[in-house]
Design a protein around this motif. Structure first.
Motif, PDB file in Angstrom:
ATOM      1  N   ARG A   1       0.987  -1.100   0.165  1.00 22.84           N
ATOM      2  CA  ARG A   1       0.138  -0.182  -0.024  1.00 22.84           C
ATOM      3  C   ARG A   1       0.800   1.256  -0.009  1.00 22.84           C
ATOM      4  N   THR A   2       0.401   2.276  -0.505  1.00 16.19           N
ATOM      5  CA  THR A   2       1.236   3.523  -0.489  1.00 16.19           C
ATOM      6  C   THR A   2       1.090   4.397   0.751  1.00 16.19           C
ATOM      7  N   HIS A   3       2.226   4.944   1.209  1.00  9.65           N
ATOM      8  CA  HIS A   3       2.196   5.922   2.568  1.00  9.65           C
ATOM      9  C   HIS A   3       2.289   7.202   2.134  1.00  9.65           C
ATOM     10  N   TRP A   4       1.827   7.563   0.861  1.00 10.65           N
ATOM     11  CA  TRP A   4       1.563   9.007   0.646  1.00 10.65           C
ATOM     12  C   TRP A   4       0.114   9.231   0.460  1.00 10.65           C
ATOM     13  N   LYS A   5      -0.128  10.587   1.043  1.00 13.04           N
ATOM     14  CA  LYS A   5      -1.488  11.307   0.773  1.00 13.04           C
ATOM     15  C   LYS A   5      -1.596  11.647  -0.538  1.00 13.04           C
TER      16      LYS A   5
ATOM     17  N   LEU B   1      -3.218  24.666 -18.449  1.00 12.27           N
ATOM     18  CA  LEU B   1      -2.531  24.555 -19.647  1.00 12.27           C
ATOM     19  C   LEU B   1      -0.985  23.850 -18.983  1.00 12.27           C
ATOM     20  N   ARG B   2      -0.696  22.840 -19.495  1.00 15.12           N
ATOM     21  CA  ARG B   2       0.527  22.223 -19.098  1.00 15.12           C
ATOM     22  C   ARG B   2       1.815  22.518 -19.792  1.00 15.12           C
ATOM     23  N   THR B   3       2.894  22.575 -19.243  1.00 14.93           N
ATOM     24  CA  THR B   3       4.105  23.043 -19.819  1.00 14.93           C
ATOM     25  C   THR B   3       4.104  22.539 -21.167  1.00 14.93           C
TER      26      THR B   3
ATOM     27  N   GLY C   1       3.350  24.005 -15.769  1.00 15.05           N
ATOM     28  CA  GLY C   1       1.899  23.787 -15.419  1.00 15.05           C
ATOM     29  C   GLY C   1       1.764  22.362 -14.539  1.00 15.05           C
ATOM     30  N   SER C   2       0.609  22.350 -13.519  1.00 18.68           N
ATOM     31  CA  SER C   2      -0.035  21.213 -12.988  1.00 18.68           C
ATOM     32  C   SER C   2      -1.463  21.445 -12.607  1.00 18.68           C
ATOM     33  N   GLY C   3      -2.220  20.632 -12.361  1.00 21.69           N
ATOM     34  CA  GLY C   3      -3.494  20.586 -12.054  1.00 21.69           C
ATOM     35  C   GLY C   3      -4.508  20.830 -13.463  1.00 21.69           C
TER      36      GLY C   3
ATOM     37  N   PRO D   1      -4.957   6.596 -20.685  1.00 22.09           N
ATOM     38  CA  PRO D   1      -5.907   6.007 -20.149  1.00 22.09           C
ATOM     39  C   PRO D   1      -6.567   6.184 -19.054  1.00 22.09           C
ATOM     40  N   ILE D   2      -6.418   7.260 -17.976  1.00 28.26           N
ATOM     41  CA  ILE D   2      -6.969   7.262 -16.876  1.00 28.26           C
ATOM     42  C   ILE D   2      -8.581   6.962 -16.764  1.00 28.26           C
ATOM     43  N   LEU D   3      -9.201   7.826 -17.466  1.00 28.11           N
ATOM     44  CA  LEU D   3     -10.772   7.503 -17.456  1.00 28.11           C
ATOM     45  C   LEU D   3     -10.958   6.967 -19.244  1.00 28.11           C
TER      46      LEU D   3
ATOM     47  N   HIS E   1       7.025  17.930  -1.397  1.00 31.93           N
ATOM     48  CA  HIS E   1       6.182  18.393  -2.521  1.00 31.93           C
ATOM     49  C   HIS E   1       7.188  18.581  -3.842  1.00 31.93           C
ATOM     50  N   THR E   2       6.107  18.325  -4.823  1.00 32.06           N
ATOM     51  CA  THR E   2       6.815  18.269  -6.269  1.00 32.06           C
ATOM     52  C   THR E   2       6.813  19.497  -6.916  1.00 32.06           C
ATOM     53  N   MET E   3       7.793  20.056  -7.608  1.00 32.29           N
ATOM     54  CA  MET E   3       7.808  21.211  -8.588  1.00 32.29           C
ATOM     55  C   MET E   3       7.828  21.101  -9.886  1.00 32.29           C
ATOM     56  N   ARG E   4       7.188  21.760 -10.856  1.00 27.45           N
ATOM     57  CA  ARG E   4       7.406  21.483 -12.139  1.00 27.45           C
ATOM     58  C   ARG E   4       7.964  22.667 -12.487  1.00 27.45           C
ATOM     59  N   VAL E   5       8.996  22.432 -13.397  1.00 29.74           N
ATOM     60  CA  VAL E   5       9.752  23.639 -13.979  1.00 29.74           C
ATOM     61  C   VAL E   5       9.634  23.646 -15.399  1.00 29.74           C
TER      62      VAL E   5
ATOM     63  N   TYR F   1      -9.869  20.097 -16.658  1.00 30.87           N
ATOM     64  CA  TYR F   1      -8.901  19.220 -16.377  1.00 30.87           C
ATOM     65  C   TYR F   1      -7.589  19.845 -17.134  1.00 30.87           C
ATOM     66  N   LYS F   2      -6.497  18.901 -17.263  1.00 28.33           N
ATOM     67  CA  LYS F   2      -5.336  19.325 -17.833  1.00 28.33           C
ATOM     68  C   LYS F   2      -5.565  19.405 -19.307  1.00 28.33           C
ATOM     69  N   PHE F   3      -4.719  20.358 -19.788  1.00 26.94           N
ATOM     70  CA  PHE F   3      -4.590  20.433 -21.390  1.00 26.94           C
ATOM     71  C   PHE F   3      -3.351  20.505 -21.681  1.00 26.94           C
TER      72      PHE F   3
ATOM     73  N   SER G   1      -4.596  18.128  -6.648  1.00 25.51           N
ATOM     74  CA  SER G   1      -4.179  16.604  -6.413  1.00 25.51           C
ATOM     75  C   SER G   1      -2.838  16.371  -7.187  1.00 25.51           C
ATOM     76  N   GLY G   2      -2.473  17.244  -7.970  1.00 28.30           N
ATOM     77  CA  GLY G   2      -1.614  17.200  -8.926  1.00 28.30           C
ATOM     78  C   GLY G   2      -2.160  17.074 -10.419  1.00 28.30           C
ATOM     79  N   SER G   3      -3.028  16.490 -10.703  1.00 29.60           N
ATOM     80  CA  SER G   3      -3.783  16.522 -12.058  1.00 29.60           C
ATOM     81  C   SER G   3      -4.881  17.297 -11.966  1.00 29.60           C
TER      82      SER G   3
ATOM     83  N   VAL H   1       3.129  23.472  -8.458  1.00 27.42           N
ATOM     84  CA  VAL H   1       3.465  22.855  -7.378  1.00 27.42           C
ATOM     85  C   VAL H   1       2.478  21.781  -7.084  1.00 27.42           C
ATOM     86  N   ILE H   2       2.642  20.721  -6.610  1.00 22.87           N
ATOM     87  CA  ILE H   2       1.902  19.504  -6.299  1.00 22.87           C
ATOM     88  C   ILE H   2       2.422  19.000  -4.603  1.00 22.87           C
ATOM     89  N   GLY H   3       1.277  19.289  -3.799  1.00 18.90           N
ATOM     90  CA  GLY H   3       1.681  18.832  -2.565  1.00 18.90           C
ATOM     91  C   GLY H   3       1.697  17.279  -2.440  1.00 18.90           C
ATOM     92  N   ARG H   4       2.581  17.117  -1.731  1.00 19.36           N
ATOM     93  CA  ARG H   4       2.817  15.434  -1.404  1.00 19.36           C
ATOM     94  C   ARG H   4       3.118  15.443   0.054  1.00 19.36           C
ATOM     95  N   TYR H   5       2.368  14.756   0.913  1.00 19.60           N
ATOM     96  CA  TYR H   5       2.444  14.437   2.209  1.00 19.60           C
ATOM     97  C   TYR H   5       2.665  13.016   2.453  1.00 19.60           C
TER      98      TYR H   5
HETATM   99  C1  HEM Z   1      -0.302   4.915  -4.864  1.00 18.34           C
HETATM  100  C2  HEM Z   1       0.318   6.186  -5.061  1.00 18.34           C
HETATM  101  C3  HEM Z   1      -0.319   6.910  -6.082  1.00 18.34           C
HETATM  102  C4  HEM Z   1      -1.142   7.050  -6.964  1.00 18.34           C
HETATM  103  C5  HEM Z   1      -2.264   5.911  -7.140  1.00 18.34           C
HETATM  104  C6  HEM Z   1      -1.130   8.220  -8.085  1.00 18.34           C
HETATM  105  C7  HEM Z   1      -1.950   8.313  -8.975  1.00 18.34           C
HETATM  106  C8  HEM Z   1      -1.682   9.337  -9.793  1.00 18.34           C
HETATM  107  C9  HEM Z   1      -2.365   9.783 -11.124  1.00 18.34           C
HETATM  108  C10 HEM Z   1      -3.879   9.012 -11.357  1.00 18.34           C
HETATM  109  C11 HEM Z   1      -2.146  10.809 -11.641  1.00 18.34           C
HETATM  110  C12 HEM Z   1      -2.682  11.611 -12.817  1.00 18.34           C
HETATM  111  C13 HEM Z   1      -1.805  11.204 -13.909  1.00 18.34           C
HETATM  112  C14 HEM Z   1      -2.423  11.792 -15.212  1.00 18.34           C
HETATM  113  O1  HEM Z   1      -3.546  12.119 -15.270  1.00 18.34           O
HETATM  114  O2  HEM Z   1      -1.583  11.776 -16.221  1.00 18.34           O
HETATM  115  C15 HEM Z   1      -0.726  11.243 -10.868  1.00 18.34           C
HETATM  116  C16 HEM Z   1      -0.247  12.356 -11.099  1.00 18.34           C
HETATM  117  C17 HEM Z   1       0.838  12.702 -10.282  1.00 18.34           C
HETATM  118  N1  HEM Z   1       1.688  12.202  -9.388  1.00 18.34           N
HETATM  119 FE1  HEM Z   1       0.738  10.489  -8.425  1.00 18.34          FE
HETATM  120  N2  HEM Z   1       0.161   8.896  -7.545  1.00 18.34           N
HETATM  121  C18 HEM Z   1       0.490   8.177  -6.241  1.00 18.34           C
HETATM  122  C19 HEM Z   1       1.666   8.541  -5.753  1.00 18.34           C
HETATM  123  C20 HEM Z   1       2.491   9.756  -5.932  1.00 18.34           C
HETATM  124  C21 HEM Z   1       3.616  10.209  -5.108  1.00 18.34           C
HETATM  125  C22 HEM Z   1       4.139   9.500  -4.033  1.00 18.34           C
HETATM  126  C23 HEM Z   1       3.995  11.260  -5.717  1.00 18.34           C
HETATM  127  C24 HEM Z   1       5.184  12.198  -5.444  1.00 18.34           C
HETATM  128  C25 HEM Z   1       5.822  12.070  -4.241  1.00 18.34           C
HETATM  129  C26 HEM Z   1       3.166  11.672  -6.978  1.00 18.34           C
HETATM  130  C27 HEM Z   1       3.641  12.579  -7.741  1.00 18.34           C
HETATM  131  C28 HEM Z   1       2.652  12.930  -8.909  1.00 18.34           C
HETATM  132  C29 HEM Z   1       2.815  13.908  -9.889  1.00 18.34           C
HETATM  133  C30 HEM Z   1       4.058  14.866  -9.799  1.00 18.34           C
HETATM  134  C31 HEM Z   1       1.913  13.829 -10.791  1.00 18.34           C
HETATM  135  C32 HEM Z   1       1.748  14.751 -12.042  1.00 18.34           C
HETATM  136  C33 HEM Z   1       0.816  15.693 -11.647  1.00 18.34           C
HETATM  137  C34 HEM Z   1       0.786  16.451 -13.180  1.00 18.34           C
HETATM  138  O3  HEM Z   1       0.051  15.840 -14.140  1.00 18.34           O
HETATM  139  O4  HEM Z   1       1.167  17.256 -13.330  1.00 18.34           O
HETATM  140  N3  HEM Z   1       2.017  10.537  -7.063  1.00 18.34           N
HETATM  141  N4  HEM Z   1      -0.761  10.299  -9.853  1.00 18.34           N
END
Ligand code: HEM
Ligand code: HEM
Ligand code: SF4
Ligand code: SF4
Lengths: 440, 79
Positions: free
Chosen positions: A64-68, A173-175, A168-170, A336-338, A100-104, A214-216, B58-60, A82-86
């Motif tokens: 199992r993952t231990h990231w929120k 418009l992505r980079t 970009g993130s979220g 393929p996400i959705l 946290h992740t930063m996109r440059v 959503y993203k573009f 959420s990142g995405s 900036v993408i919050g990761r805890y």
């Molecule tokens: C089981 C754990 C995780 C799952 C299921 C998960 C799932 C996902 C999903 C579904 C996306 C969207 C991908 C897309 O739409 O292209 C994503 C994006 C991302 N995730 Fe995670 N993630 C997990 C853990 C993590 C962790 C631990 C990190 C960093 C410490 C992380 C960093 C990112 C980043 C940087 C993105 C890209 C955001 C963007 O599209 O700009 N993820 N993740």
């Protein structure tokens, strides 16, 4: 010998394969942070890499993952980048409690000078984990792991000292990303770097302030070889193409046939494939069967050629892209996400790519955004909206005329409804007049 | 649009929401149905600048809520 707090027998196995492993990379960075040969004044936890390995080992152990997921972090004025990761086990792994992740934004065409790379790395070792992902699926530079207070600091130094912006993130418009194009590649049909840079600057608001469903993604390939895979990965792909004849140097064709020139620029030299056979390897593999070779002259029936690049890739000294160049625009590719993966669908067979690119911006990009922002559901990519409402709707909002090139397969949607004003005379009918000739 | 009144309306609507603290931009469009989405988007951005609202990502996907309300890390509906 640098100590590691956490024992990691499971992920250590990832180092035993034939390839370089990210586990070894992270260990090296930990050693470097502990030994600190450059005397860096670390602003982020010095033991973060050790804790990162620890939390990954625990995840492997638990399955199992231990990231929120997600969080409220950002730099002032920006909603992306900036993408919050805890971590959900901060006591056990304090070094990655915040990670946290930063996109440059990457330099166009991924051109780096060594001193620029060093500046980036000096910044990130001092204010982050020192770990990067060069490059992410989107194409940008990913800085992996820092704390909330460091975000503004990194942003300040990036923009003031290194002259680089966040990407970009979220839901924005992505980079935008591009191939190296005309800077190095003779196949390039337009200046990908200029166009990509221009679009990045034009759409700063869309990039930094999320307002999309959503993203573009925009991606720019100079030719159909698609080195950045725009066709598969971007909501709008701009792929270089041409509409006149492939330029043929008949003397060079003969030199390939005679063996003086190596096919594919010698790329298949590792094994003996026998003598080059133009009939089998070029003419016979042309997907549209539009080429012919009579032993002395190569001919191409241009209207049939789909500019697949095969013949040009095999005989680059003999065949060159045409001179009337521009790009094709495709819409709706996604991962393929959705709802399954999708490739882009052709929406503009040919458009000139000329500064200031107003035609592309005003006739293609902006009408599509207006439609998607209005009609797209939350988390619905453009490709999914096209699927849901139909190509016909897309043509309607963009005012494009349907042309045969847009059909990418035998029609998968059997319904094409004409509107009354599209049919000469409309279709008002008089039911009484009709009943005179047709019984109930 | 009366900007101040719309801002108050948005803040009041958000305060009334139970259980959820973060919303899609489209939810804000619905709070001010008579305005053009683009105008609402600009207003929401302005409220982020003024630190009344804040982005959550959420990142995405990006969501928006009242600043300081709900959890900093992780998504709604988790405990
Ligand atoms: C089981 C754990 C995780 C799952 C299921 C998960 C799932 C996902 C999903 C579904 C996306 C969207 C991908 C897309 O739409 O292209 C994503 C994006 C991302 N995730 Fe995670 N993630 C997990 C853990 C993590 C962790 C631990 C990190 C960093 C410490 C992380 C960093 C990112 C980043 C940087 C993105 C890209 C955001 C963007 O599209 O700009 N993820 N993740
Ligand atoms: C067994 C472990 C892992 C595997 C198999 C793996 C595999 C991958 C793959 C295949 C990609 C997509 C590459 C691309 O198309 O650009 C990717 C992207 C990525 N990986 Fe990993 N990875 C692993 C561990 C990690 C770890 C430990 C981290 C962070 C410390 C990480 C962070 C990322 C990030 C940030 C991305 C880019 C996400 C994006 O571009 O949106 N990965 N990974
Ligand atoms: S996509 Fe085409 S133009 Fe761009 S680098 Fe690749 S081969 Fe060259
Ligand atoms: S580019 Fe492709 S389709 Fe066109 S002539 Fe060459 S092989 Fe045939």
């Amino acid at each position: 010998m640098v100590e590691f707090k956490h024992k990691t027998p499971l992920i250590d196995q990832l180092e035993t394969g034939p390839w370089t492993s990210f586990v070894s990379d992270i260990k090296r960075e930990h050693e470097s942070r502990m030994e600190n040969p450059k005397g860096i004044d670390y602003q982020f936890n010095q033991e973060c890499c050790d804790d990162l390995l620890g939390v990954l080992e625990l995840s492997y152990d638990h399955g199992r993952t231990h990231w929120k997921h997600g969080g409220i972090v950002g730099v002032f004025g920006y909603g992306g980048g900036v993408i919050g990761r805890y971590c959900d086990q901060p006591e056990m792994f304090p070094g990655v409690a915040h990670f946290h992740t930063m996109r440059v934004n990457q330099p166009m065409g991924h051109y780096y000078k060594t001193d620029y790379l060093e500046q980036l790395m000096d910044l990130w070792e001092r204010r982050g984990s020192g770990l990067t992902n060069m490059h992410g699926a989107t194409g940008d530079i990913i800085f992996l792991g820092t704390s909330t207070p460091q975000l503004e600091e990194v942003f300040y130094e990036l923009t003031h000292n290194i002259n680089q912006d966040l990407g970009g993130s979220g839901s924005n418009l992505r980079t935008p990303s591009d191939c190296m194009g005309q800077s190095m590649c003779e196949y390039a049909c337009y200046d990908t770097q200029e166009f990509c840079y221009n679009m990045t600057m034009e759409y700063q608001d869309e990039l930094h302030r999320p307002a999309f469903p959503y993203k573009f993604k925009f991606k720019f390939d100079g030719c159909p070889n698609c080195c950045v895979a725009a066709i598969a990965r971007s909501d709008l792909s701009f792929i270089g193409t041409w509409r006149d004849d492939i330029r043929i140097d008949q003397k060079a064709v003969k030199a390939y046939v005679g063996g003086e020139l190596k096919p594919n620029a010698g790329a298949h030299a590792g094994r003996d494939w026998g003598a080059f056979d133009i009939q089998k390897e070029v003419i016979g593999l042309c997907p549209t069967e539009c080429m012919s070779w009579d032993g002395s002259k190569l001919e191409i029936n241009t209207p049939e050629c789909t500019r697949c690049m095969h013949c040009i890739n095999v005989m680059p000294r003999a065949l060159r892209v045409g001179l009337d160049t521009g790009c094709s625009v495709l819409a709706g590719a996604k991962a393929p996400i959705l709802d399954g993966a999708q490739m882009g669908t052709l929406i503009v067979p040919f458009i000139k790519v000329e500064e200031p690119y107003d035609e592309i911006k005003e006739k293609v990009v902006e009408p599509i955004w207006d439609w998607w922002m209005e009609e797209g559901k939350n988390r619905e990519r453009l490709g999914e909206l096209i699927k849901r409402q139909g190509m016909q709707k897309l043509l309607e909002v963009t005012n494009f005329k349907a042309v045969p090139q847009m059909i990418k397969e035998p029609r998968s949607n059997p319904y094409v409804f004409w509107k009354e004003d599209e049919v000469p005379g409309g279709w008002k009918r008089d039911i009484n007049e009709f009943r005179k000739h047709h019984q109930r | 649009m009366d900007e101040e009144a719309t801002k108050t309306l948005i803040v009041e609507t958000l305060k009334k929401k139970k259980g959820k603290s973060k919303f899609y931009l489209k939810d804000f469009y619905k709070m001010v149905p008579d305005e053009k989405p683009r105008a609402v988007k600009n207003l929401v951005n302005q409220m982020v600048q003024e630190e009344t609202l804040e982005y959550w990502s959420s990142g995405s996907t990006t969501l928006i809520g009242l600043k300081g309300v709900g959890k900093q890390a992780a998504a709604d509906g988790e405990d």
